[in-house]
Design a protein around this motif. Structure first.
Motif, PDB file in Angstrom:
ATOM      1  N   ASN A 179       3.334   1.403   2.245  1.00  0.00           N
ATOM      2  CA  ASN A 179       2.172   0.661   1.752  1.00  0.00           C
ATOM      3  C   ASN A 179       1.037   0.742   2.759  1.00  0.00           C
ATOM      4  O   ASN A 179       1.175   1.310   3.847  1.00  0.00           O
ATOM      5  N   ALA A 227       7.997  -1.897  -2.621  1.00  0.00           N
ATOM      6  CA  ALA A 227       7.769  -0.534  -2.141  1.00  0.00           C
ATOM      7  C   ALA A 227       8.818   0.424  -2.681  1.00  0.00           C
ATOM      8  O   ALA A 227       8.490   1.497  -3.209  1.00  0.00           O
ATOM      9  N   SER A 268      -0.174  -1.396  -2.348  1.00  0.00           N
ATOM     10  CA  SER A 268       0.718  -0.281  -2.640  1.00  0.00           C
ATOM     11  C   SER A 268      -0.088   0.994  -2.854  1.00  0.00           C
ATOM     12  O   SER A 268      -1.076   0.994  -3.591  1.00  0.00           O
ATOM     13  N   ASN A 274      -0.675  -5.511  -5.322  1.00  0.00           N
ATOM     14  CA  ASN A 274       0.597  -6.031  -4.837  1.00  0.00           C
ATOM     15  C   ASN A 274       1.158  -7.047  -5.828  1.00  0.00           C
ATOM     16  O   ASN A 274       0.721  -7.110  -6.973  1.00  0.00           O
TER      17      ASN A 274
END
Length: 334
Positions: A179, A227, A268, A274
């Motif tokens: 990220n 993630a 991200s 996010n």
């Protein structure tokens, strides 16, 4: 301690100042200021002499405006000292911290090899990477030769972002961007990548990986889950997580009040956003209590589909039948 009109005013003024100067979302900070000033004009705080009650009401107001569960005001009967960084702590404070972390095994609650060579790792928190590295390496080495891995974060409320990167580094074959992280201070963005080298044995990026979640999965645990889900490295099984994406620190507002304030936000590279306020949605939605057996059934079903030995295939289906009974939709979870 009793709050007076003057002490309430001073507290709210300092709260607004800190939010405006440091909150990760400058536009939202202005909305916070507007909301708090409107509440003051309406006299919403005028009768609040209890400092504990005032801290709760201010927290509710902040979170209602921002939908940011990290943002909160805390009251302490004892005087609040300025927060020290880990490096500024005394040897006694560091020793106390390490003793607490050791008593919790640095968040590693359970490591197990389940039937049919499925690895299982339960983490209750992400302790500081520099302190937890040896314990995480031992856990990952133990499961390194399993055919599939389940990482259980159902009771993980978060912790250290560096520990998230460390654990994720075991689960890829090459350096991978997890990220970006935007810092309000300095208006800068930091990229976060997996490490080229890890202590112990690397699990790799090809074997099946499942992450178990619940509504109590929060903060750094969500960072890890979000993630790996978006990078298509893991299948998430369980419930939508708590929805806390914005990392921060405590700010001292007065001798007895502090503010936990998100100072930056995760972004991200896949989604451009996010999970703040919405949580990480699972790929397979089931009640948290059923997530482990649901993940095992999924793994075993894949194994059975490629198994040529009829006796082994029969044993796999027997195990699937043992695990498969009783799973419920997350809609009916209590």
């Amino acid at each position: 301690m009793q709050m007076t009109a003057a002490s309430r005013q001073q507290l709210i003024d300092q709260l607004i100042k800190e939010v405006n100067s440091s909150y990760a979302f400058p536009d939202m900070a202005k909305k916070v200021e507007t909301s708090l000033r409107q509440q003051q004009k309406r006299g919403a705080y005028d009768t609040m002499s209890s400092p504990q009650r005032l801290s709760e009401v201010l927290t509710d107001e902040l979170q209602a405006v921002t939908r940011d569960r990290h943002l909160r005001v805390t009251y302490s009967k004892e005087m609040i000292e300025d927060r020290k960084s880990h490096d500024e702590r005394s040897p006694e404070e560091v020793a106390g911290y390490l003793a607490t972390m050791k008593s919790n095994n640095f968040g590693v609650e359970r490591v197990e090899r389940l039937p049919f060579n499925i690895g299982y790792l339960e983490l209750r928190g992400f302790a500081r990477a520099t302190d937890a590295a040896d314990t995480l390496a031992a856990a990952m080495t133990l499961v390194a030769h399993t055919n599939a891995l389940i990482i259980d974060l159902r009771n993980n409320g978060g912790g250290d972002a560096a520990a998230v990167i460390l654990l994720a580094s075991y689960l890829f074959d090459k350096r991978t961007q997890l990220n970006d992280f935007y810092f309000r201070e300095g208006n800068r963005t930091e990229q976060r990548w997996t490490a080229d080298v890890v202590p112990g044995l690397r699990y790799g990026g090809t074997k099946p990986l499942y992450i178990l979640t619940s509504k109590d999965t929060f903060s750094a645990a969500e960072d890890f889950t979000y993630a790996l889900k978006n990078l298509k490295r893991a299948t998430v099984v369980g419930e939508t997580t708590g929805g806390g994406a914005n990392q921060g620190d405590d700010k001292r507002l007065s001798p007895n009040f502090s503010l936990f304030l998100p100072l930056g936000r995760t972004i991200s590279p896949v989604t451009g956003t996010n999970w703040e306020g919405v949580g990480v949605m699972p790929d397979v939605s089931v009640c948290a209590r059923d997530a482990s057996k649901t993940a095992q059934v999924a793994i075993l079903t894949r194994m059975a589909a490629s198994e040529n030995d009829p006796d082994e295939r029969r044993r796999l289906h027997e195990r699937i039948a043992q695990l498969g009974a009783g799973a419920t939709s997350s809609i009916s979870c209590s």
